[in-house]
Design an enzyme around this catalytic site. Structure first.
Site, PDB file in Angstrom:
ATOM      1  N   SER A  95       0.877  -1.177   0.000  1.00 44.86           N
ATOM      2  CA  SER A  95       0.000   0.000   0.000  1.00 44.86           C
ATOM      3  C   SER A  95       0.913   1.226   0.000  1.00 44.86           C
ATOM      4  CB  SER A  95      -0.931  -0.001   1.213  1.00 44.86           C
ATOM      5  OG  SER A  95      -0.201  -0.150   2.405  1.00 44.86           O
ATOM      6  N   GLU A 134       1.396   5.545   0.714  1.00 43.81           N
ATOM      7  CA  GLU A 134       0.895   6.730   1.424  1.00 43.81           C
ATOM      8  C   GLU A 134       1.330   8.004   0.696  1.00 43.81           C
ATOM      9  OE1 GLU A 134       1.103   6.726   5.737  1.00 43.81           O
ATOM     10  OE2 GLU A 134       1.928   8.761   5.651  1.00 43.81           O
ATOM     11  N   ASP A 139      -0.703  15.411  15.853  1.00 46.61           N
ATOM     12  CA  ASP A 139       0.114  16.340  16.645  1.00 46.61           C
ATOM     13  C   ASP A 139      -0.235  17.746  16.216  1.00 46.61           C
ATOM     14  OD1 ASP A 139       1.889  14.502  17.996  1.00 46.61           O
ATOM     15  OD2 ASP A 139       2.751  14.100  16.027  1.00 46.61           O
ATOM     16  N   PHE A 150      13.706  14.272   9.871  1.00 44.20           N
ATOM     17  CA  PHE A 150      12.411  13.621  10.037  1.00 44.20           C
ATOM     18  C   PHE A 150      12.437  12.627  11.192  1.00 44.20           C
ATOM     19  CE2 PHE A 150       8.683  12.517   7.411  1.00 44.20           C
ATOM     20  CZ  PHE A 150       8.536  13.729   6.777  1.00 44.20           C
ATOM     21  N   HIS A 185       3.775  -1.118   3.759  1.00 45.41           N
ATOM     22  CA  HIS A 185       3.140   0.181   3.502  1.00 45.41           C
ATOM     23  C   HIS A 185       4.258   1.191   3.241  1.00 45.41           C
ATOM     24  CE1 HIS A 185       0.031   3.319   3.925  1.00 45.41           C
ATOM     25  NE2 HIS A 185       0.924   4.013   4.624  1.00 45.41           N
TER      26      HIS A 185
HETATM   27  P1  FAD Z   1      -2.098   7.668  20.332  1.00 47.23           P
HETATM   28  O1  FAD Z   1      -2.236   6.234  20.012  1.00 47.23           O
HETATM   29  O2  FAD Z   1      -3.225   8.369  21.000  1.00 47.23           O
HETATM   30  O3  FAD Z   1      -0.772   7.810  21.226  1.00 47.23           O
HETATM   31  C1  FAD Z   1      -0.217   9.091  21.493  1.00 47.23           C
HETATM   32  C2  FAD Z   1       0.620   9.044  22.763  1.00 47.23           C
HETATM   33  O4  FAD Z   1      -0.243   8.908  23.892  1.00 47.23           O
HETATM   34  C3  FAD Z   1       1.596   7.865  22.839  1.00 47.23           C
HETATM   35  O5  FAD Z   1       2.742   8.320  23.490  1.00 47.23           O
HETATM   36  C4  FAD Z   1       0.858   6.840  23.694  1.00 47.23           C
HETATM   37  O6  FAD Z   1       1.756   5.996  24.390  1.00 47.23           O
HETATM   38  C5  FAD Z   1       0.076   7.748  24.636  1.00 47.23           C
HETATM   39  N1  FAD Z   1      -1.192   7.163  25.083  1.00 47.23           N
HETATM   40  C6  FAD Z   1      -2.176   6.662  24.309  1.00 47.23           C
HETATM   41  N2  FAD Z   1      -3.215   6.248  25.035  1.00 47.23           N
HETATM   42  C7  FAD Z   1      -2.902   6.510  26.322  1.00 47.23           C
HETATM   43  C8  FAD Z   1      -3.560   6.347  27.569  1.00 47.23           C
HETATM   44  N3  FAD Z   1      -4.790   5.811  27.664  1.00 47.23           N
HETATM   45  N4  FAD Z   1      -2.919   6.740  28.704  1.00 47.23           N
HETATM   46  C9  FAD Z   1      -1.679   7.288  28.624  1.00 47.23           C
HETATM   47  N5  FAD Z   1      -1.006   7.481  27.478  1.00 47.23           N
HETATM   48  C10 FAD Z   1      -1.604   7.096  26.349  1.00 47.23           C
HETATM   49  N6  FAD Z   1      -0.004  12.565  12.005  1.00 47.23           N
HETATM   50  C11 FAD Z   1      -0.816  13.461  11.388  1.00 47.23           C
HETATM   51  O7  FAD Z   1      -0.966  14.583  11.905  1.00 47.23           O
HETATM   52  N7  FAD Z   1      -1.460  13.175  10.220  1.00 47.23           N
HETATM   53  C12 FAD Z   1      -1.343  11.956   9.632  1.00 47.23           C
HETATM   54  O8  FAD Z   1      -1.935  11.713   8.580  1.00 47.23           O
HETATM   55  C13 FAD Z   1      -0.507  10.964  10.256  1.00 47.23           C
HETATM   56  N8  FAD Z   1      -0.396   9.723   9.749  1.00 47.23           N
HETATM   57  C14 FAD Z   1       0.327   8.779  10.416  1.00 47.23           C
HETATM   58  C15 FAD Z   1       0.354   7.463   9.910  1.00 47.23           C
HETATM   59  C16 FAD Z   1       1.080   6.486  10.585  1.00 47.23           C
HETATM   60  C17 FAD Z   1       1.073   5.067  10.027  1.00 47.23           C
HETATM   61  C18 FAD Z   1       1.812   6.798  11.753  1.00 47.23           C
HETATM   62  C19 FAD Z   1       2.642   5.739  12.454  1.00 47.23           C
HETATM   63  C20 FAD Z   1       1.787   8.094  12.254  1.00 47.23           C
HETATM   64  C21 FAD Z   1       1.040   9.090  11.611  1.00 47.23           C
HETATM   65  N9  FAD Z   1       0.938  10.391  12.105  1.00 47.23           N
HETATM   66  C22 FAD Z   1       0.152  11.323  11.475  1.00 47.23           C
HETATM   67  C23 FAD Z   1       1.683  10.786  13.313  1.00 47.23           C
HETATM   68  C24 FAD Z   1       0.825  10.645  14.589  1.00 47.23           C
HETATM   69  O9  FAD Z   1      -0.296  11.504  14.528  1.00 47.23           O
HETATM   70  C25 FAD Z   1       1.707  11.013  15.789  1.00 47.23           C
HETATM   71  O10 FAD Z   1       2.687  10.034  15.976  1.00 47.23           O
HETATM   72  C26 FAD Z   1       0.945  11.310  17.076  1.00 47.23           C
HETATM   73  O11 FAD Z   1       1.878  11.876  18.009  1.00 47.23           O
HETATM   74  C27 FAD Z   1       0.364  10.088  17.748  1.00 47.23           C
HETATM   75  O12 FAD Z   1      -0.732   9.640  17.114  1.00 47.23           O
HETATM   76  P2  FAD Z   1      -1.367   8.210  17.544  1.00 47.23           P
HETATM   77  O13 FAD Z   1      -2.571   8.033  16.750  1.00 47.23           O
HETATM   78  O14 FAD Z   1      -0.334   7.162  17.484  1.00 47.23           O
HETATM   79  O15 FAD Z   1      -1.744   8.545  19.066  1.00 47.23           O
END
Ligand code: FAD
Length: 292
Positions: free
Chosen positions: A17, A19, A110, A217, A267
């Site tokens: 896939s 991105e 973020d 990055f 991916h």
């Molecule tokens: P989460 O899973 O919510 O985790 C964020 C942080 O919070 C982690 O440190 C985790 O350990 C902590 N955490 C989670 N749940 C809890 C809890 N219940 N209690 C305490 N701590 C907790 N960013 C963008 O802005 N746009 C994009 O399109 C984008 N695409 C991405 C695609 C992929 C495949 C990846 C790997 C990353 C992408 N990102 C993107 C980056 C991502 O948004 C960042 O890494 C962001 O900081 C975390 O997002 P997450 O969904 O992993 O967050």
């Protein structure tokens, strides 16, 4: 046995896939169309489009997703919840659903520093739960996974628990942050499975094209570039051809290790470029015994 009806898919070209990010200019949009045409020849399972946290790229993301769907390819919209309200997410889900989108990459996202968190969602797991409660099984939901630990995590254990929570909330599969150490991936998959999270975890692959960009990055997103790779890249200086040749060798080998160890697909973070991803996929296809 009828081979046409029962194709032997062992060691066939890997499922892939791609991105993309939403282009900012008409020229960027035209260039991305060319890139997609070239990469679609590899028959990707789906193509995903990133989404600026806080909804900053919503229009561009949805427009690019719409074009991919019109090209007859399954499209996944990234969807971040930081700063969002339940109502805004509900409205966007309805829009995506009406467009024919069946796949989402559900993220926290973020915000640039200086912005408060705000919004009604704290973590990606909250978004996954909400999407499931609103739309049932309408979407295949991907979540992010971090084999080398998310940079803001309190500890590796807490980060793994956060990942397991996303799966328990209803994620269908995961895509990882990129990495250059296959062991980190295998360890993560094993640890997650031991805690009951057994959905497919697809490695995110970042081709190496530019030394300074990759190092910048990686520092920002917490991906480790091993010392030996860093030093080799630095030693090439401005010699772009050598950086690319070395990068292709390193990343091909990584992909081969991942596939040999059971990774379900790959991916590619294309960065809206086709050359490196095309060449990597060609090499992987050539390496597969059935293509010989
Ligand atoms: P989460 O899973 O919510 O985790 C964020 C942080 O919070 C982690 O440190 C985790 O350990 C902590 N955490 C989670 N749940 C809890 C809890 N219940 N209690 C305490 N701590 C907790 N960013 C963008 O802005 N746009 C994009 O399109 C984008 N695409 C991405 C695609 C992929 C495949 C990846 C790997 C990353 C992408 N990102 C993107 C980056 C991502 O948004 C960042 O890494 C962001 O900081 C975390 O997002 P997450 O969904 O992993 O967050």
């Amino acid at each position: 046995m009828n081979a046409a009806k029962h194709p032997d898919t062992r060691n066939a070209a890997p499922a892939v896939s791609f991105e993309y990010f939403p282009p900012k200019t008409p020229e960027g949009a035209e260039k991305l169309r060319t890139v997609r045409r070239q990469l679609q020849a590899l028959a990707p399972e789906f193509c995903s489009v990133t989404y600026g946290a806080g909804g900053s790229t919503q229009q561009g993301t949805f427009e690019t997703v719409r074009e991919i769907l019109q090209e007859g390819v399954a499209a996944a919209s990234h969807f971040s919840c930081i700063g969002a309200t339940r109502q805004s997410v509900r409205e966007q889900l309805a829009l995506l659903s009406a467009m024919g989108v069946q796949r989402l990459v559900a993220l926290r996202g973020d915000l640039p520093s200086g912005y408060g968190m705000g919004g009604e969602f704290q973590y990606a797991s909250d978004l996954v739960s909400f999407i499931r409660s609103e739309t049932g099984d309408a979407f295949h939901i991907e979540v992010a996974a971090y084999p080398e630990v998310h940079p803001q995590a309190r500890s590796p254990e807490a980060d793994l628990r956060a990942y397991v929570t996303k799966v328990q909330a209803g994620a269908s599969s995961a895509i990882t942050q990129y990495f250059y150490n296959a062991d980190a991936y295998f360890r993560f998959v094993d640890d997650a499975a031991r805690q009951g999270a057994q959905v497919p975890v697809v490695p995110g692959i970042m081709p190496i094209g530019s030394s300074s960009q990759l190092l910048r990055f990686s520092d920002a997103c917490g991906a480790e570039v091993p010392r030996w790779i860093r030093l080799r890249l630095q030693s090439y200086g401005d010699d772009v051809a050598s950086i690319k040749a070395f990068g292709l060798d390193v990343v091909t080998h990584l992909c081969e290790q991942l596939l040999a160890g059971g990774a379900p697909a790959l991916h590619f973070y294309t960065m809206n470029q086709s050359a490196a991803t095309l060449e990597l996929c060609r090499r992987l296809e050539r390496a597969s015994p059935l293509s010989a």
